[in-house]
Design a protein around this motif. Structure first.
Motif, short mmCIF file in Angstrom:
data_model
loop_
_atom_site.label_atom_id
_atom_site.label_comp_id
_atom_site.label_asym_id
_atom_site.label_seq_id
_atom_site.Cartn_x
_atom_site.Cartn_y
_atom_site.Cartn_z
N ALA A 83 94.94 150.21 24.47
CA ALA A 83 94.62 150.72 22.83
C ALA A 83 94.12 152.02 23.32
CB ALA A 83 93.57 149.38 22.13
N ALA A 84 93.52 151.92 24.58
CA ALA A 84 92.58 153.45 24.91
C ALA A 84 93.51 154.98 25.53
CB ALA A 84 91.70 153.28 26.33
N ILE A 85 95.22 154.20 26.10
CA ILE A 85 95.52 154.80 26.37
C ILE A 85 96.57 155.72 25.20
CG2 ILE A 85 98.23 155.67 27.26
CD1 ILE A 85 95.77 155.07 29.37
N ALA A 86 96.91 154.41 23.82
CA ALA A 86 97.12 155.41 22.88
C ALA A 86 96.68 156.61 22.44
CB ALA A 86 97.55 154.09 21.40
N ASP A 87 95.45 155.86 22.13
CA ASP A 87 94.43 157.22 21.82
C ASP A 87 94.40 158.67 22.91
OD1 ASP A 87 92.79 155.15 19.73
OD2 ASP A 87 91.37 154.75 21.22
N ARG A 92 92.71 161.84 21.11
CA ARG A 92 91.36 161.67 20.85
C ARG A 92 90.22 161.99 21.95
NH1 ARG A 92 90.14 155.80 18.11
NH2 ARG A 92 88.17 157.16 17.01
N SER A 93 89.46 162.10 21.62
CA SER A 93 87.85 162.57 22.40
C SER A 93 87.80 162.01 23.35
CB SER A 93 86.51 163.11 21.92
OG SER A 93 86.52 162.03 21.00
N ALA A 94 87.30 162.40 24.61
CA ALA A 94 87.12 161.09 25.30
C ALA A 94 85.94 159.54 24.64
CB ALA A 94 86.46 161.93 26.88
N GLU A 95 84.71 160.45 24.01
CA GLU A 95 83.57 159.72 23.05
C GLU A 95 84.61 158.71 22.49
OE1 GLU A 95 84.03 162.95 23.37
OE2 GLU A 95 82.70 163.76 25.04
N ALA A 96 85.40 159.42 21.86
CA ALA A 96 85.74 158.26 20.96
C ALA A 96 86.72 157.21 21.40
CB ALA A 96 87.22 159.14 19.90
N LEU A 101 86.63 151.37 23.64
CA LEU A 101 86.74 150.64 24.79
C LEU A 101 85.42 149.72 24.78
CD1 LEU A 101 88.39 152.89 27.67
CD2 LEU A 101 88.87 150.41 26.63
N ARG A 102 84.29 150.08 24.58
CA ARG A 102 83.05 149.98 24.79
C ARG A 102 83.14 148.21 23.06
NH1 ARG A 102 81.25 154.63 25.06
NH2 ARG A 102 80.28 154.97 27.14
N GLN A 103 84.02 148.62 22.34
CA GLN A 103 84.25 147.97 20.93
C GLN A 103 85.10 146.31 21.26
OE1 GLN A 103 84.77 150.52 17.42
NE2 GLN A 103 83.11 151.38 17.13
N LEU A 104 86.12 147.35 22.07
CA LEU A 104 87.10 146.30 22.25
C LEU A 104 86.55 145.19 23.72
CD1 LEU A 104 90.03 148.45 22.62
CD2 LEU A 104 89.68 146.26 20.73
N ARG A 105 85.99 145.65 24.05
CA ARG A 105 84.94 145.37 25.36
C ARG A 105 84.28 143.83 24.83
NH1 ARG A 105 80.21 145.77 28.70
NH2 ARG A 105 79.85 144.81 29.75
N ALA A 200 87.67 158.96 32.07
CA ALA A 200 87.77 160.73 32.55
C ALA A 200 89.15 160.87 32.41
CB ALA A 200 87.78 160.50 34.03
N LEU A 201 89.71 160.29 31.87
CA LEU A 201 91.50 160.83 31.62
C LEU A 201 91.65 160.73 30.60
CD1 LEU A 201 94.48 160.90 32.91
CD2 LEU A 201 94.78 157.87 31.41
N ALA A 202 90.83 160.89 29.37
CA ALA A 202 90.82 161.05 28.12
C ALA A 202 90.32 162.39 28.25
CB ALA A 202 89.89 160.36 27.19
#
Length: 222
Positions: A83-87, A92-96, A101-105, A200-202
């Motif tokens: 999901a993060a890679i798709a974003d 999408r911004s690094a903040e998004a 990721l926090r919500q999924l966790r 960081a990648l985002a």
């Protein structure tokens, strides 16, 4: 010792069936299904983020060489990382990305805790169901005082129900709940390690993603 004397189907049905019915009545069906499915995870090794961190590093090299859109073809088994890679591919911004990721966790932690709570609830209910079985056996014994053979069977139900309740609570349900909670704590800590490299990648790829998307949209418009 003849262990067959400790087997009584009536007492087992009262304790086991009562505990199961209690769990069904007090638990949403989705959480009950997760609690049963969680049994498959008990023999597995504890979750480690190291393989995913290595994959994220590899994905970063791919994005650096071929652009963020190349990540869209990558095969990622972990749903949170996917999901993060798709974003990131979507720009999408690094903040998004970090927020998702926090919500999924947190959602994963909640599911794991709900599964452990089901088994903890069964550990609480089993001794009570054992006491119910004991009372049922005592009532049956007092009703049939004139029949010595019936008294023995009723007394066996009364005593074994208490034994079954204690064993089911302390040797089955409670250990399962404890192990699920321990595994959930480890996974929650390990998944926290994924946040920084993905963010960081985002942050690194967002400007390139926006540029590539703008060029693609412009070429389609032309």
């Amino acid at each position: 010792m003849n262990f067959g004397t400790f087997l009584d189907p009536v007492a087992l049905a009262l304790v086991g069936g009562g505990t199961l019915v209690s769990a069904i009545l007090r638990t949403p069906a989705a959480d009950l299904g997760r609690a049963l499915a969680a049994l498959r995870t008990l023999p597995r090794r504890r979750f480690s983020a190291d393989p995913l961190l290595e994959q994220i590093t590899s994905l970063g090299r791919i994005a650096r060489r071929h652009g963020p859109l190349a990540l869209d073809k990558s095969v990622i088994a972990d749903r949170d990382v996917a999901a993060a890679i798709a974003d990131i591919v979507d720009g999408r911004s690094a903040e998004a990305v970090g927020d998702q990721l926090r919500q999924l966790r947190l959602a994963r932690i909640e599911r794991h805790c709900a599964a452990a709570d089901v088994w903890a609830g069964m550990a609480e209910a089993a001794p009570a169901m054992g006491m119910v079985g004991t009372l049922v056996g005592l009532v049956a014994m007092f009703v049939q005082m004139t029949d010595p053979q019936a008294i023995g069977g009723a007394m066996a139900v009364a005593l074994l129900a208490t034994l079954y309740g204690a064993l089911l609570a302390n040797l089955v349900a409670l250990p399962i709940a404890s192990r699920l909670r321990a595994a959930a704590r480890v996974e929650a800590f390990e998944r926290q390690r994924l946040l920084a490299p993905l963010v960081a990648l985002a942050a690194r790829e967002q400007p390139r993603s926006a540029t590539v998307r703008a060029i693609h949209e412009a070429s389609e418009a032309a």
